[in-house]
Scaffold this active site. Structure first.
Site, PDB file in Angstrom:
ATOM      1  N   HIS A 193      37.004  43.012  32.559  1.00 58.01           N
ATOM      2  CA  HIS A 193      37.518  41.715  32.157  1.00 58.01           C
ATOM      3  C   HIS A 193      36.812  40.658  32.445  1.00 58.01           C
ATOM      4  O   HIS A 193      36.968  39.531  32.533  1.00 58.01           O
ATOM      5  CB  HIS A 193      39.130  41.672  32.704  1.00 58.01           C
ATOM      6  CG  HIS A 193      39.418  41.494  34.182  1.00 58.01           C
ATOM      7  ND1 HIS A 193      39.388  42.330  34.988  1.00 58.01           N
ATOM      8  CD2 HIS A 193      39.399  40.292  34.949  1.00 58.01           C
ATOM      9  CE1 HIS A 193      39.661  42.105  36.180  1.00 58.01           C
ATOM     10  NE2 HIS A 193      39.283  40.633  36.111  1.00 58.01           N
TER      11      HIS A 193
ATOM     12  N   SER B 221      37.243  39.969  41.285  1.00 56.09           N
ATOM     13  CA  SER B 221      37.039  40.927  40.502  1.00 56.09           C
ATOM     14  C   SER B 221      35.767  41.527  40.453  1.00 56.09           C
ATOM     15  O   SER B 221      34.797  40.711  39.991  1.00 56.09           O
ATOM     16  CB  SER B 221      37.647  40.451  39.117  1.00 56.09           C
ATOM     17  OG  SER B 221      38.968  40.247  39.056  1.00 56.09           O
TER      18      SER B 221
ATOM     19  N   ASP C 224      39.085  49.428  32.780  1.00 50.66           N
ATOM     20  CA  ASP C 224      38.698  48.014  33.398  1.00 50.66           C
ATOM     21  C   ASP C 224      37.577  47.997  34.114  1.00 50.66           C
ATOM     22  O   ASP C 224      37.262  47.594  35.065  1.00 50.66           O
ATOM     23  CB  ASP C 224      39.757  47.308  34.065  1.00 50.66           C
ATOM     24  CG  ASP C 224      39.553  45.830  34.110  1.00 50.66           C
ATOM     25  OD1 ASP C 224      38.926  45.514  33.550  1.00 50.66           O
ATOM     26  OD2 ASP C 224      39.925  45.063  35.045  1.00 50.66           O
TER      27      ASP C 224
END
Length: 372
Positions: A92, A202, A122
């Protein structure tokens, strides 16, 4: 089950070469690491087993990733896997598309291209253009983690590169259910930590005090009163992430295990099978519609999402033991299943996923935080 939000923050309006396994096992062979005081410039010797040592070691293998598209962009973090510039991050972070710029620990920048993505986990691997002499991260073993163990998170929260936070492993095997790129579900057994993780973390490393990467920071839970970290962060275990990364580097595509059932939550927990895909691993093992899967190995199954997460933590072709109850909820039996395998690619339809979950969880009130 935890419904968490993907956390790459908004900041604006081909195939890899062959290689060996990336995991570098060990318990920290150095007695210390030399750092410099940012104010006085004097040398400081950090001892193994301290936050300072872990931060110094892992920071040399952590990069900032910025993606700029025509209308928007994102910022996240990545983990260096090889001297020539293979970097592991979240799907992402780079999934929106656009020009990828990577800032190295020494402040220099490189452009990068996508080697491959794994939407179901992911995860993604990118390759820096013209890179050499980088310091690869040492990857540990998430299977050896213990609740209460000290950990350190490194990343670029809110664009602040090289930020270090510390905490502990708050829990293991949390079923995290988030929505990835293009609405595809991302369900995994996560490492829960109270080390502060915010937008921009992230794809960055969660490391132990030996400086070994044991997870990839991915998601947080927030509430309606607080948009930032409230001590509930989640990381993808490195045992899973390293397998996926190796597949992406070696062939440009990743695989995921396939059981081959659709289902719902059982009345008292567990996962009730609604249908079995003909020819699938479940079909070959003799699983039937109406039966309920109550355990995977020695671990109880609390929901259908939990079943998905537990299956996902295994490699394709793995043999697993399931405890299955009949449609009346009794007469349990043991079933050995050899998991199937399929390529992990972006979903083309709502049904093109690891499992079809017929009653997906709604997020708890205020539980979903969209920072992207």
């Amino acid at each position: 089950m935890v419904a968490a939000a993907l956390i790459a923050g908004v900041v604006g309006g081909g195939v890899g070469v062959g290689g060996g396994m990336l995991i570098a096992e060990g318990g920290g062979t150095n007695s210390g690491i030399t750092q410099h005081d940012p104010v006085t410039g004097t040398q400081v010797n950090a001892q193994v087993g301290t936050v300072q040592f872990a931060a110094g070691k892992a920071s040399s293998s952590t990069v900032d990733i910025t993606v700029r598209g025509a209308r928007s962009g994102s910022e996240g973090t990545g983990v260096v896997l090889s001297p020539d510039g293979y970097v592991l991050t979240n799907n992402h972070v780079i999934g929106s598309g656009g020009e990828i710029t990577v800032t190295l620990p020494d402040g220099t920048t490189r452009t990068a291209s996508v080697v491959g993505t794994s939407p179901s986990y992911d995860l993604a691997v990118i390759k820096l253009n013209g890179a050499s002499g980088l310091t690869p991260a040492e990857l540990g073993k998430s299977s050896t983690l213990a609740v209460g163990q000290s950990v350190v998170a490194i990343g670029s929260p809110l664009g602040l590169e090289g930020t270090v936070t510390s905490g502990i492993v708050s829990a293991l095997n949390r079923t995290v259910d988030v929505q990835g790129e293009n609405g595809q579900p991302v369900i995994y057994n996560g490492i829960q930590t109270d080390a502060s993780i915010n937008s921009g973390n992230s794809g960055g490393p969660l490391v132990n005090l030996d400086g070994q990467v044991i997870g990839i920071n991915t998601s947080i839970v927030s509430n309606s009163k607080a948009s930032g970290n409230i001590g509930l962060g989640f990381a993808i275990p490195i045992d899973t992430a390293s397998r996926v990364a190796n597949e992406l580097i070696n062939g440009g595509v990743a695989t995921k295990p396939q059981l081959g059932v659709t289902g719902t939550n059982g009345q008292s927990g567990a996962a009730t099978i609604s249908s079995v895909v003909p020819g699938s691993a479940a079909d070959k093992a003799g699983l039937k519609a109406g039966e309920t899967i109550v355990k995977v190995g020695n671990r109880a199954v609390s929901s259908f999402s939990d079943l998905v997460a537990q299956i996902s933590s295994n490699a394709p072709a793995s043999k697993i033991n399931l405890t299955v109850a009949d449609s009346a909820g009794g007469n349990q039996r043991q079933v050995e299943v050899t998991l199937g395998s399929e390529q992990d690619k972006a979903a083309e339809t709502p049904d093109d996923s690891l499992f079809q979950q017929q009653n997906p969880y709604n997020s708890p009130d205020g539980g979903m935080q969209g920072d992207r």
